[in-house]
Design a protein around this motif. Structure first.
Motif, PDB file in Angstrom:
ATOM      1  N   SER A  66      15.090   2.133  -5.420  1.00  0.00           N
ATOM      2  CA  SER A  66      13.704   1.806  -5.099  1.00  0.00           C
ATOM      3  C   SER A  66      13.095   0.759  -6.026  1.00  0.00           C
ATOM      4  CB  SER A  66      12.847   3.077  -5.161  1.00  0.00           C
ATOM      5  OG  SER A  66      13.304   4.004  -4.204  1.00  0.00           O
ATOM      6  N   ASN A  67      13.782   0.420  -7.097  1.00  0.00           N
ATOM      7  CA  ASN A  67      13.255  -0.590  -8.015  1.00  0.00           C
ATOM      8  C   ASN A  67      13.039  -1.913  -7.284  1.00  0.00           C
ATOM      9  OD1 ASN A  67      13.293   1.147 -10.190  1.00  0.00           O
ATOM     10  ND2 ASN A  67      15.276   0.438 -10.934  1.00  0.00           N
ATOM     11  N   ILE A  68      11.868  -2.494  -7.474  1.00  0.00           N
ATOM     12  CA  ILE A  68      11.572  -3.786  -6.849  1.00  0.00           C
ATOM     13  C   ILE A  68      12.239  -4.874  -7.689  1.00  0.00           C
ATOM     14  CG2 ILE A  68       9.735  -5.389  -6.184  1.00  0.00           C
ATOM     15  CD1 ILE A  68       7.877  -2.924  -6.032  1.00  0.00           C
ATOM     16  N   PRO A  69      13.007  -5.766  -7.051  1.00  0.00           N
ATOM     17  CA  PRO A  69      13.672  -6.833  -7.809  1.00  0.00           C
ATOM     18  C   PRO A  69      12.668  -7.671  -8.606  1.00  0.00           C
ATOM     19  CG  PRO A  69      14.471  -6.767  -5.545  1.00  0.00           C
ATOM     20  CD  PRO A  69      13.306  -5.837  -5.618  1.00  0.00           C
ATOM     21  N   GLY A  70      13.035  -7.993  -9.831  1.00  0.00           N
ATOM     22  CA  GLY A  70      12.162  -8.758 -10.719  1.00  0.00           C
ATOM     23  C   GLY A  70      11.726 -10.087 -10.126  1.00  0.00           C
ATOM     24  N   LYS A  71      12.629 -10.783  -9.438  1.00  0.00           N
ATOM     25  CA  LYS A  71      12.270 -12.079  -8.849  1.00  0.00           C
ATOM     26  C   LYS A  71      11.220 -11.921  -7.757  1.00  0.00           C
ATOM     27  CE  LYS A  71      16.287 -14.830  -9.912  1.00  0.00           C
ATOM     28  NZ  LYS A  71      17.301 -15.750  -9.416  1.00  0.00           N
ATOM     29  N   LEU A  72      11.261 -10.808  -7.037  1.00  0.00           N
ATOM     30  CA  LEU A  72      10.253 -10.539  -6.011  1.00  0.00           C
ATOM     31  C   LEU A  72       8.898 -10.251  -6.666  1.00  0.00           C
ATOM     32  CD1 LEU A  72       9.242 -10.015  -3.169  1.00  0.00           C
ATOM     33  CD2 LEU A  72      10.340  -7.762  -3.256  1.00  0.00           C
ATOM     34  N   VAL A  73       8.909  -9.457  -7.713  1.00  0.00           N
ATOM     35  CA  VAL A  73       7.671  -9.168  -8.453  1.00  0.00           C
ATOM     36  C   VAL A  73       7.080 -10.469  -8.987  1.00  0.00           C
ATOM     37  CG1 VAL A  73       6.705  -8.026 -10.489  1.00  0.00           C
ATOM     38  CG2 VAL A  73       8.372  -6.822  -9.062  1.00  0.00           C
ATOM     39  N   ASP A  74       7.931 -11.322  -9.571  1.00  0.00           N
ATOM     40  CA  ASP A  74       7.473 -12.609 -10.100  1.00  0.00           C
ATOM     41  C   ASP A  74       6.809 -13.448  -8.999  1.00  0.00           C
ATOM     42  OD1 ASP A  74       8.462 -11.965 -12.608  1.00  0.00           O
ATOM     43  OD2 ASP A  74      10.270 -13.214 -12.416  1.00  0.00           O
ATOM     44  N   GLU A  75       7.456 -13.521  -7.835  1.00  0.00           N
ATOM     45  CA  GLU A  75       6.910 -14.333  -6.745  1.00  0.00           C
ATOM     46  C   GLU A  75       5.562 -13.793  -6.267  1.00  0.00           C
ATOM     47  OE1 GLU A  75       7.938 -15.805  -2.248  1.00  0.00           O
ATOM     48  OE2 GLU A  75       9.542 -15.786  -3.731  1.00  0.00           O
ATOM     49  N   ILE A  76       5.452 -12.478  -6.137  1.00  0.00           N
ATOM     50  CA  ILE A  76       4.183 -11.881  -5.711  1.00  0.00           C
ATOM     51  C   ILE A  76       3.084 -12.216  -6.716  1.00  0.00           C
ATOM     52  CG2 ILE A  76       2.957  -9.706  -5.360  1.00  0.00           C
ATOM     53  CD1 ILE A  76       5.602  -8.625  -4.123  1.00  0.00           C
ATOM     54  N   PHE A  77       3.356 -12.013  -7.999  1.00  0.00           N
ATOM     55  CA  PHE A  77       2.345 -12.303  -9.018  1.00  0.00           C
ATOM     56  C   PHE A  77       1.976 -13.778  -9.042  1.00  0.00           C
ATOM     57  CE2 PHE A  77       3.162  -8.103 -10.807  1.00  0.00           C
ATOM     58  CZ  PHE A  77       1.887  -7.734 -11.201  1.00  0.00           C
ATOM     59  N   GLU A  78       2.961 -14.666  -8.925  1.00  0.00           N
ATOM     60  CA  GLU A  78       2.677 -16.100  -8.921  1.00  0.00           C
ATOM     61  C   GLU A  78       1.752 -16.469  -7.767  1.00  0.00           C
ATOM     62  OE1 GLU A  78       6.504 -18.014  -8.833  1.00  0.00           O
ATOM     63  OE2 GLU A  78       6.989 -17.341 -10.872  1.00  0.00           O
ATOM     64  N   LYS A  79       2.006 -15.895  -6.589  1.00  0.00           N
ATOM     65  CA  LYS A  79       1.177 -16.215  -5.425  1.00  0.00           C
ATOM     66  C   LYS A  79      -0.227 -15.626  -5.553  1.00  0.00           C
ATOM     67  CE  LYS A  79       4.910 -17.215  -2.324  1.00  0.00           C
ATOM     68  NZ  LYS A  79       5.541 -17.027  -1.039  1.00  0.00           N
ATOM     69  N   VAL A  80      -0.333 -14.435  -6.095  1.00  0.00           N
ATOM     70  CA  VAL A  80      -1.643 -13.821  -6.290  1.00  0.00           C
ATOM     71  C   VAL A  80      -2.440 -14.605  -7.326  1.00  0.00           C
ATOM     72  CG1 VAL A  80      -2.835 -11.757  -7.165  1.00  0.00           C
ATOM     73  CG2 VAL A  80      -0.952 -11.512  -5.534  1.00  0.00           C
ATOM     74  N   ILE A  81      -1.802 -14.990  -8.420  1.00  0.00           N
ATOM     75  CA  ILE A  81      -2.485 -15.766  -9.464  1.00  0.00           C
ATOM     76  C   ILE A  81      -2.931 -17.119  -8.909  1.00  0.00           C
ATOM     77  CG2 ILE A  81      -2.108 -17.011 -11.640  1.00  0.00           C
ATOM     78  CD1 ILE A  81      -0.360 -14.526 -12.464  1.00  0.00           C
ATOM     79  N   LYS A  82      -2.065 -17.769  -8.139  1.00  0.00           N
ATOM     80  CA  LYS A  82      -2.417 -19.064  -7.544  1.00  0.00           C
ATOM     81  C   LYS A  82      -3.620 -18.905  -6.611  1.00  0.00           C
ATOM     82  CE  LYS A  82      -0.494 -22.808  -4.767  1.00  0.00           C
ATOM     83  NZ  LYS A  82       0.661 -23.277  -4.006  1.00  0.00           N
ATOM     84  N   GLU A  83      -3.608 -17.884  -5.775  1.00  0.00           N
ATOM     85  CA  GLU A  83      -4.729 -17.650  -4.858  1.00  0.00           C
ATOM     86  C   GLU A  83      -5.998 -17.321  -5.632  1.00  0.00           C
ATOM     87  OE1 GLU A  83      -7.151 -17.275  -1.609  1.00  0.00           O
ATOM     88  OE2 GLU A  83      -5.138 -18.151  -1.689  1.00  0.00           O
ATOM     89  N   ASN A  84      -5.882 -16.557  -6.693  1.00  0.00           N
ATOM     90  CA  ASN A  84      -7.037 -16.199  -7.512  1.00  0.00           C
ATOM     91  C   ASN A  84      -7.646 -17.453  -8.163  1.00  0.00           C
ATOM     92  OD1 ASN A  84      -8.825 -14.262  -8.694  1.00  0.00           O
ATOM     93  ND2 ASN A  84      -7.734 -14.564 -10.621  1.00  0.00           N
TER      94      ASN A  84
END
Length: 102
Positions: A66-84
């Motif tokens: 169930s661990n979320i892959p680190g690269k996926l977490v990174d991409e989600i955060f990058e997109k959220v930060i960019k949108e913010n």
């Protein structure tokens, strides 16, 4: 799933996007489909790639699977930060526009 039913039932939550992706799009050996509900369209990679390993032959515990892959977490955060940042810039621009009209 009860949690999603609560979100979907209109209990004051508006979460319009179900961001589908597969873990192996982010350097994970298993093609595990996952949806991230969000107020943002994350536009995650959703290419169906065959498994490198059979899911039930990994020997991993439920938590390991169930661990979320680190690269996926990174991409989600990058997109959220960019949108913010984009939202903050838009908000700042609107505030300056209102002040200059006074």
């Amino acid at each position: 799933m009860i949690v999603w039913a609560l979100f979907d039932s209109g209990n004051g939550f508006e979460i319009p996007y179900e961001n589908l992706t597969y873990y192996n799009n982010y350097d994970y050996p298993i093609s595990k489909p996952t949806k991230f509900k969000s107020n943002l369209d994350l536009n995650l990679s959703k290419i169906k790639i065959p498994n490198e390993v059979e899911f039930n032959r990994t020997g991993w515990s439920y938590n390991e699977r169930s661990n979320i892959p680190g690269k996926l977490v990174d991409e989600i955060f990058e997109k959220v930060i960019k949108e913010n940042k984009h939202e903050n810039t838009r908000q700042y621009s609107n505030e300056n526009s209102r002040q200059s009209q006074r």
